[in-house]
Write a protein that holds these residues in place. Structure first.
Motif, mmCIF file in Angstrom:
data_model
loop_
_atom_site.group_PDB
_atom_site.id
_atom_site.type_symbol
_atom_site.label_atom_id
_atom_site.label_comp_id
_atom_site.label_asym_id
_atom_site.label_seq_id
_atom_site.Cartn_x
_atom_site.Cartn_y
_atom_site.Cartn_z
ATOM 1 N N VAL A 250 0.841 -1.186 0.000
ATOM 2 C CA VAL A 250 0.000 0.000 0.000
ATOM 3 C C VAL A 250 0.877 1.239 0.000
ATOM 4 C CG1 VAL A 250 -1.685 1.308 1.386
ATOM 5 C CG2 VAL A 250 -1.920 -1.147 1.124
ATOM 6 N N LEU A 251 1.963 1.259 0.785
ATOM 7 C CA LEU A 251 2.859 2.402 0.817
ATOM 8 C C LEU A 251 3.552 2.580 -0.544
ATOM 9 C CD1 LEU A 251 4.577 2.290 4.332
ATOM 10 C CD2 LEU A 251 3.043 4.008 3.461
ATOM 11 N N GLY A 252 3.932 1.494 -1.146
ATOM 12 C CA GLY A 252 4.570 1.551 -2.465
ATOM 13 C C GLY A 252 3.591 2.096 -3.519
ATOM 14 N N PHE A 253 2.381 1.634 -3.422
ATOM 15 C CA PHE A 253 1.352 2.110 -4.358
ATOM 16 C C PHE A 253 1.102 3.599 -4.187
ATOM 17 C CE2 PHE A 253 -3.138 2.968 -5.278
ATOM 18 C CZ PHE A 253 -3.158 2.669 -6.645
ATOM 19 N N LEU A 254 1.010 4.082 -2.952
ATOM 20 C CA LEU A 254 0.802 5.499 -2.681
ATOM 21 C C LEU A 254 1.982 6.333 -3.163
ATOM 22 C CD1 LEU A 254 -0.854 5.496 0.861
ATOM 23 C CD2 LEU A 254 -1.899 6.147 -1.293
ATOM 24 N N LEU A 255 3.202 5.816 -2.964
ATOM 25 C CA LEU A 255 4.385 6.535 -3.401
ATOM 26 C C LEU A 255 4.410 6.664 -4.929
ATOM 27 C CD1 LEU A 255 7.096 7.869 -2.607
ATOM 28 C CD2 LEU A 255 8.126 5.607 -2.853
ATOM 29 N N VAL A 256 4.099 5.593 -5.607
ATOM 30 C CA VAL A 256 4.081 5.629 -7.079
ATOM 31 C C VAL A 256 2.988 6.570 -7.582
ATOM 32 C CG1 VAL A 256 3.622 4.217 -9.134
ATOM 33 C CG2 VAL A 256 5.120 3.365 -7.339
ATOM 34 N N VAL B 216 1.399 11.654 -10.178
ATOM 35 C CA VAL B 216 0.624 12.896 -10.220
ATOM 36 C C VAL B 216 1.569 14.079 -10.305
ATOM 37 C CG1 VAL B 216 -0.922 14.375 -8.855
ATOM 38 C CG2 VAL B 216 -1.358 11.927 -9.020
ATOM 39 N N TYR B 217 2.678 14.046 -9.550
ATOM 40 C CA TYR B 217 3.643 15.131 -9.613
ATOM 41 C C TYR B 217 4.254 15.235 -11.006
ATOM 42 C CZ TYR B 217 7.904 17.794 -8.803
ATOM 43 O OH TYR B 217 8.913 18.708 -8.904
ATOM 44 N N GLY B 218 4.606 14.099 -11.587
ATOM 45 C CA GLY B 218 5.227 14.094 -12.913
ATOM 46 C C GLY B 218 4.266 14.591 -13.993
ATOM 47 N N CYS B 219 3.032 14.212 -13.856
ATOM 48 C CA CYS B 219 2.049 14.673 -14.852
ATOM 49 C C CYS B 219 1.774 16.162 -14.706
ATOM 50 C CB CYS B 219 0.750 13.893 -14.698
ATOM 51 S SG CYS B 219 0.895 12.194 -15.295
ATOM 52 N N ALA B 220 1.755 16.652 -13.522
ATOM 53 C CA ALA B 220 1.486 18.066 -13.299
ATOM 54 C C ALA B 220 2.644 18.923 -13.788
ATOM 55 C CB ALA B 220 1.234 18.323 -11.821
ATOM 56 N N LYS B 221 3.880 18.407 -13.616
ATOM 57 C CA LYS B 221 5.041 19.170 -14.007
ATOM 58 C C LYS B 221 5.142 19.272 -15.526
ATOM 59 C CE LYS B 221 9.957 19.395 -13.289
ATOM 60 N NZ LYS B 221 11.136 18.781 -12.765
ATOM 61 N N GLY B 222 4.845 18.257 -16.280
ATOM 62 C CA GLY B 222 4.941 18.273 -17.734
ATOM 63 C C GLY B 222 6.347 17.984 -18.192
ATOM 64 N N PRO B 223 6.524 17.711 -19.434
ATOM 65 C CA PRO B 223 7.856 17.360 -19.935
ATOM 66 C C PRO B 223 8.730 18.592 -20.126
ATOM 67 C CG PRO B 223 6.246 17.226 -21.712
ATOM 68 C CD PRO B 223 5.493 17.544 -20.455
#
Length: 146
Positions: A7-13, A18-25
């Motif tokens: 569960v912790l691994g899933f939450l971390l991923v 979400v952070y990576g998608c929000a930041k953009g390429p």
């Protein structure tokens, strides 16, 4: 604990995703805003250009319609004038034809009268029983005089 690690691994991923998608390429939020602002500005310029072109085309259309109406009016006036002139010429032709026919009839009557007079003159000469030397008919010329 195996389940809690999962569960912790899933939450971390999930959080990293979400952070990576929000930041953009490779783009920062200020760069995204500047690009969007430039794109909006370009679209607004294109819109103004389209409005200007539309207004110019409307003006050209209005001018063309005015010219077409003016040309149509001139054509109608010309046709009316031509019809009036044609009718006047028809009546003049009828008048001249009538005059010609009347003169032709008068000329034929004149010719007939001349023939009758010549015939009566020949008859009068033949009744006189003149000698052979004088009994020849008198020749006259009705040609053009000099």
């Amino acid at each position: 604990m195996a389940r809690s690690h999962k569960v912790l691994g899933f939450l971390l991923v999930t959080i990293l995703g979400v952070y990576g998608c929000a930041k953009g390429p490779g783009a920062t939020p200020t760069e995204n805003g500047a690009a969007a602002t430039a794109k909006v500005q370009k679209l607004e310029d294109d819109y103004r250009g389209a409005i200007t072109a539309r207004d110019q085309l409307r003006q050209k259309l209005a001018a063309s319609e005015e010219l077409a109406a003016k040309t149509k009016k001139e054509l109608e006036q010309t046709q009316a004038a031509a019809a009036t002139e044609r009718d006047a010429l028809k009546t003049e032709v009828k008048t001249r034809t009538g005059e010609r026919d009347a003169l032709q009839a008068q000329f034929e009557s004149f010719r007939k009268t001349l023939r009758d007079m010549l015939g009566s003159a020949d008859t009068a000469v033949s009744k006189l029983n003149l000698p052979a030397t004088q009994s020849q008919p008198i020749m006259t010329s009705l040609g053009a005089r000099n």
